[in-house]
Motif scaffolding. Structure first.
Motif, PDB file in Angstrom:
ATOM      1  N   LYS A 247     -36.908 -28.948  60.733  1.00 42.56           N
ATOM      2  CA  LYS A 247     -35.615 -28.603  61.329  1.00 42.56           C
ATOM      3  C   LYS A 247     -35.797 -28.105  62.764  1.00 42.56           C
ATOM      4  CE  LYS A 247     -31.544 -25.671  60.668  1.00 42.56           C
ATOM      5  NZ  LYS A 247     -30.914 -24.607  59.836  1.00 42.56           N
ATOM      6  N   ALA A 248     -36.849 -27.316  62.991  1.00 40.23           N
ATOM      7  CA  ALA A 248     -37.115 -26.794  64.335  1.00 40.23           C
ATOM      8  C   ALA A 248     -37.448 -27.919  65.301  1.00 40.23           C
ATOM      9  CB  ALA A 248     -38.253 -25.783  64.280  1.00 40.23           C
ATOM     10  N   LEU A 249     -38.288 -28.861  64.847  1.00 40.18           N
ATOM     11  CA  LEU A 249     -38.646 -29.988  65.701  1.00 40.18           C
ATOM     12  C   LEU A 249     -37.446 -30.878  66.000  1.00 40.18           C
ATOM     13  CD1 LEU A 249     -42.112 -31.034  64.196  1.00 40.18           C
ATOM     14  CD2 LEU A 249     -41.672 -30.006  66.440  1.00 40.18           C
ATOM     15  N   GLN A 250     -36.553 -31.022  65.030  1.00 38.50           N
ATOM     16  CA  GLN A 250     -35.347 -31.824  65.247  1.00 38.50           C
ATOM     17  C   GLN A 250     -34.452 -31.190  66.308  1.00 38.50           C
ATOM     18  OE1 GLN A 250     -33.039 -32.495  61.718  1.00 38.50           O
ATOM     19  NE2 GLN A 250     -31.568 -33.835  62.744  1.00 38.50           N
ATOM     20  N   THR A 251     -34.343 -29.861  66.262  1.00 35.68           N
ATOM     21  CA  THR A 251     -33.543 -29.152  67.268  1.00 35.68           C
ATOM     22  C   THR A 251     -34.164 -29.295  68.643  1.00 35.68           C
ATOM     23  OG1 THR A 251     -32.869 -27.524  65.596  1.00 35.68           O
ATOM     24  CG2 THR A 251     -32.553 -26.922  67.905  1.00 35.68           C
ATOM     25  N   CYS A 252     -35.492 -29.153  68.715  1.00 35.20           N
ATOM     26  CA  CYS A 252     -36.175 -29.283  70.008  1.00 35.20           C
ATOM     27  C   CYS A 252     -36.117 -30.708  70.539  1.00 35.20           C
ATOM     28  CB  CYS A 252     -37.631 -28.848  69.866  1.00 35.20           C
ATOM     29  SG  CYS A 252     -37.831 -27.088  69.521  1.00 35.20           S
ATOM     30  N   ALA A 253     -36.085 -31.685  69.630  1.00 35.48           N
ATOM     31  CA  ALA A 253     -36.053 -33.084  70.054  1.00 35.48           C
ATOM     32  C   ALA A 253     -34.813 -33.386  70.882  1.00 35.48           C
ATOM     33  CB  ALA A 253     -36.106 -34.000  68.833  1.00 35.48           C
ATOM     34  N   SER A 254     -33.674 -32.777  70.525  1.00 35.83           N
ATOM     35  CA  SER A 254     -32.444 -33.008  71.285  1.00 35.83           C
ATOM     36  C   SER A 254     -32.571 -32.446  72.701  1.00 35.83           C
ATOM     37  CB  SER A 254     -31.246 -32.381  70.570  1.00 35.83           C
ATOM     38  OG  SER A 254     -31.395 -30.973  70.464  1.00 35.83           O
ATOM     39  N   HIS A 255     -33.173 -31.252  72.820  1.00 32.36           N
ATOM     40  CA  HIS A 255     -33.355 -30.647  74.143  1.00 32.36           C
ATOM     41  C   HIS A 255     -34.328 -31.472  74.985  1.00 32.36           C
ATOM     42  CE1 HIS A 255     -32.398 -26.593  72.001  1.00 32.36           C
ATOM     43  NE2 HIS A 255     -31.318 -27.328  72.185  1.00 32.36           N
ATOM     44  N   LEU A 256     -35.414 -31.942  74.362  1.00 35.31           N
ATOM     45  CA  LEU A 256     -36.387 -32.756  75.084  1.00 35.31           C
ATOM     46  C   LEU A 256     -35.778 -34.087  75.514  1.00 35.31           C
ATOM     47  CD1 LEU A 256     -39.774 -32.225  73.200  1.00 35.31           C
ATOM     48  CD2 LEU A 256     -39.253 -31.671  75.574  1.00 35.31           C
ATOM     49  N   ALA A 257     -34.922 -34.666  74.671  1.00 30.42           N
ATOM     50  CA  ALA A 257     -34.263 -35.920  75.027  1.00 30.42           C
ATOM     51  C   ALA A 257     -33.386 -35.734  76.257  1.00 30.42           C
ATOM     52  CB  ALA A 257     -33.430 -36.426  73.852  1.00 30.42           C
ATOM     53  N   VAL A 258     -32.645 -34.627  76.292  1.00 33.37           N
ATOM     54  CA  VAL A 258     -31.799 -34.320  77.451  1.00 33.37           C
ATOM     55  C   VAL A 258     -32.653 -34.147  78.700  1.00 33.37           C
ATOM     56  CG1 VAL A 258     -30.299 -32.544  78.457  1.00 33.37           C
ATOM     57  CG2 VAL A 258     -29.925 -33.308  76.115  1.00 33.37           C
TER      58      VAL A 258
END
Length: 322
Positions: A247-258
């Motif tokens: 779940k933490a990696l999924q949340t960070c993935a959105s920020h990294l994508a941006v």
């Protein structure tokens, strides 16, 4: 005597016009493509404003979303709406205007340049704060509530906006002081480089400060975001709670994508400008930074944040029932 006076007055007016009115190259759109280009830009701008301001309104009116992460989303959405408004309306007004008739006043050009650079600097600063927020939430969850208080979020957000404002004000201040010997802005919109290129003076100070500020902003942004998410990744992969780590990696993935989208949109015109065969493409690509991230950011946040998805779904469901 009166004839001589009128002639002098006419010369003075022409000099004033030449000094204060600049020619704007704008987007090179063929007459046949003017309508599709206008409609496409208009639809994108409407989507950017509705999605970003709608996200801000939802977060502000929903008490359960008054959390640091979502308040930082508000910062990004407000900045994206501001950045798009700084560039797109002017492009829309120029689409149906022939290139030789595209003019802009010098002070309007300076304001647009300030807004575009301020948007860029604030984007990097806000994403750095968001990376720090995720780092504290994932790597130090027990102290998250005591560190990321509402006061801390306000201080960090205000610091990001003030730092961006001061750095861009100095950047444009060094340019405004220059005398001008040219009138053509060979760019779709005004920026600092197109403004100081109007001068025939020594531009060494402008180049040094411009390059130095860019290195500081990009270096601190890339360094802090890379280091932060690297530590988050190490923490998640070494954790025994795989569900929480996922779940933490999924949340960070959105920020990294941006963040990656923003970097690609900002570096693409720099690369294209340095290749003569891609020069025109680089001018068009320079608009992407003010169009692509503001359009994609609310989609990425809305799709990857479960709480936002649920609130957006409940809003649409309620309106449908009514």
């Amino acid at each position: 005597m009166s004839f001589l006076f009128l002639s002098l007055l006419s010369v003075m007016e022409n000099q004033t016009f030449s000094a204060d009115i600049l020619s704007m190259e704008g987007l090179k759109v063929s007459p046949g493509a003017s309508v599709p280009a206008f409609v496409l830009l208009l639809l994108i701008y409407v989507f950017i404003m509705v999605s970003n301001l709608g996200l801000v309104l939802l977060i502000c009116t929903e008490p359960s979303l008054h959390q640091p992460m979502y308040l930082l989303f508000c910062n990004m959405s407000i900045n994206d709406a501001f950045g798009a408004t700084a560039v797109i309306p002017r492009l829309l007004s120029d689409v149906f205007t022939p290139t030789p008739q595209r003019y802009i006043r010098f002070y309007e050009c300076v304001l647009q340049a300030f807004a575009s650079h301020f948007h860029a600097a604030t984007s990097h600063a806000v994403l750095m704060i968001m990376a720090f927020d995720r780092y504290v939430a994932i790597c130090n969850p027990l102290r998250y509530a005591s560190i990321m208080t509402s006061r801390m979020v306000v201080r960090l957000s205000a610091g990001a906006w003030v730092a961006a404002f001061v750095s861009v004000a100095i950047l444009l201040g060094l340019t405004v002081r220059l005398t001008r010997c040219r009138r053509l802005i060979s760019n779709p919109f005004c920026d600092n480089a197109s403004l100081f290129k109007l001068s025939c003076q020594n531009l060494l100070i402008n180049h040094i400060y411009g390059l130095g500020s860019a290195v500081v902003i990009l270096g601190s942004s890339l360094g802090s975001v890379t280091l932060t998410y690297l530590r988050i990744a190490i923490m998640c992969f070494s954790s025994r709670n795989k569900g929480l780590s996922s779940k933490a990696l999924q949340t960070c993935a959105s920020h990294l994508a941006v963040y990656v989208i923003m970097l690609v949109a900002s570096f693409t015109p720099m690369i294209m400008h340095r290749n003569p065969q891609w020069a025109d493409g680089g001018k068009v690509a320079s608009v992407l930074f003010h169009v692509v991230p503001p359009a994609l950011n609310p989609i990425i946040y809305g799709l990857n944040c479960k709480e936002l998805r649920q609130k957006i779904g409940s809003v649409f469901y309620t309106s449908k029932v009514k």
